[in-house]
Scaffold this motif. Structure first.
Motif, PDB file in Angstrom:
ATOM      1  N   VAL A  46      55.023 -14.303  15.719  1.00 11.28           N
ATOM      2  CA  VAL A  46      55.895 -12.933  15.209  1.00 11.28           C
ATOM      3  C   VAL A  46      54.748 -11.950  15.310  1.00 11.28           C
ATOM      4  CG1 VAL A  46      57.730 -14.034  14.143  1.00 11.28           C
ATOM      5  CG2 VAL A  46      55.524 -13.575  12.951  1.00 11.28           C
ATOM      6  N   TYR A  47      53.547 -12.217  15.776  1.00 11.95           N
ATOM      7  CA  TYR A  47      52.545 -10.979  15.815  1.00 11.95           C
ATOM      8  C   TYR A  47      52.321 -10.542  14.513  1.00 11.95           C
ATOM      9  CZ  TYR A  47      53.548 -11.968  20.562  1.00 11.95           C
ATOM     10  OH  TYR A  47      53.987 -12.526  21.975  1.00 11.95           O
ATOM     11  N   VAL A  48      51.876 -11.016  13.385  1.00 12.01           N
ATOM     12  CA  VAL A  48      51.873 -10.471  12.270  1.00 12.01           C
ATOM     13  C   VAL A  48      50.694 -11.600  11.500  1.00 12.01           C
ATOM     14  CG1 VAL A  48      52.607 -10.385   9.709  1.00 12.01           C
ATOM     15  CG2 VAL A  48      54.228  -9.802  11.841  1.00 12.01           C
ATOM     16  N   THR A  80      53.239  -1.555  17.876  1.00  7.05           N
ATOM     17  CA  THR A  80      52.748  -2.853  18.081  1.00  7.05           C
ATOM     18  C   THR A  80      53.829  -4.009  18.546  1.00  7.05           C
ATOM     19  OG1 THR A  80      52.504  -4.451  16.044  1.00  7.05           O
ATOM     20  CG2 THR A  80      53.832  -2.708  15.636  1.00  7.05           C
ATOM     21  N   ASP A  81      53.623  -5.157  18.579  1.00  9.38           N
ATOM     22  CA  ASP A  81      54.391  -6.019  19.047  1.00  9.38           C
ATOM     23  C   ASP A  81      55.253  -6.938  17.908  1.00  9.38           C
ATOM     24  OD1 ASP A  81      54.321  -5.548  21.836  1.00  9.38           O
ATOM     25  OD2 ASP A  81      52.586  -7.069  21.956  1.00  9.38           O
ATOM     26  N   ALA A  82      54.510  -6.497  16.611  1.00  7.92           N
ATOM     27  CA  ALA A  82      55.250  -7.373  15.557  1.00  7.92           C
ATOM     28  C   ALA A  82      56.702  -7.557  15.462  1.00  7.92           C
ATOM     29  CB  ALA A  82      54.843  -6.526  14.121  1.00  7.92           C
ATOM     30  N   GLN A 103      63.385  -6.783   9.034  1.00  7.67           N
ATOM     31  CA  GLN A 103      63.999  -7.538  10.317  1.00  7.67           C
ATOM     32  C   GLN A 103      62.764  -8.366  10.842  1.00  7.67           C
ATOM     33  OE1 GLN A 103      65.063  -4.808  13.061  1.00  7.67           O
ATOM     34  NE2 GLN A 103      66.864  -4.041  12.124  1.00  7.67           N
ATOM     35  N   LEU A 104      63.328  -9.749  11.049  1.00  3.39           N
ATOM     36  CA  LEU A 104      62.592 -10.706  11.926  1.00  3.39           C
ATOM     37  C   LEU A 104      63.335 -10.747  13.491  1.00  3.39           C
ATOM     38  CD1 LEU A 104      60.435 -12.909  11.914  1.00  3.39           C
ATOM     39  CD2 LEU A 104      62.263 -14.381  11.066  1.00  3.39           C
TER      40      LEU A 104
END
Length: 199
Positions: A46-48, A80-82, A103-104
């Motif tokens: 998820v890029y976090v 960002t890609d988050a 949001q996910l």
């Protein structure tokens, strides 16, 4: 990073937890992170960024690893890609009700209503809702922290809070600013006007 966080999907019981990306002295299980040890990493699904309590991991405790959620809304951060982000839905009228969503992967997993008045420096937080499979994992706390971050130094209140034990436990676990009025919304005249109420 625990394996349960990698490749999680919305609605799954993956065990993922979240916290605002601010300094935390203790983990979810109450351990002092200076003593227990803390490992910082990154979840590429998820890029976090993530943090882990080393002691919780050694003991096999739940919520030993959590996502660090940036309290800025997605449009306030560099590209960002988050895939786990806060989304602002501004009000249609100044001082009217807006929303803060979490949001996910573009799916809403929680949100709250928010009234802000920059003139009177007042904020009102509405009901916090988090999808059942993500409750008790810090997502509601992230939403409240994001709302409060919108109005540093504001006078805060909330709409009516349920008397249920779970709602009271959630409210008792938040870091409210001094002077907050829980369950007693203090709408300023601008908010009342935006809501269509008599001023």
């Amino acid at each position: 990073m625990t394996a349960g966080l990698v490749g999680c999907s919305p609605g799954s019981d993956s065990g993922l937890s979240a916290r605002p990306a601010v300094h935390h002295g203790h983990c979810f299980n109450g351990h002092d992170l200076d003593i227990a040890g803390r490992t910082m990493s990154y979840d590429h699904s998820v890029y976090v960024p993530t943090s882990s309590c080393n002691l919780c991991q050694a003991l096999g405790l739940p919520r030993s690893t959590w996502f660090e959620i940036d309290l800025r809304f997605v449009h306030e951060t560099p590209p960002t890609d988050a895939e786990l982000v806060l989304i602002a839905r501004p009000p249609t009228a100044r001082a009217g009700v807006g929303q803060v969503d979490l949001q996910l992967r573009s799916q809403r997993i929680g949100g709250l209503d928010l009234w802000l008045c920059g003139i009177d420096r007042r904020g009102v937080i509405g009901p916090v809702g988090v999808d059942a499979s993500y409750r008790r994992r810090g997502f509601g706390t992230v939403l409240v922290a994001a709302a409060l971050a919108r109005g540093a130094g504001y006078r805060w209140s909330t709409t009516a809070i349920s008397e249920s034990a779970s709602a009271r436990a959630f409210c008792a676990a938040q870091y409210w600013p001094d002077g907050v009025h829980l369950s007693r919304p203090h709408y300023c005249s601008h908010m009342k006007f935006a809501n269509g109420d008599e001023v």
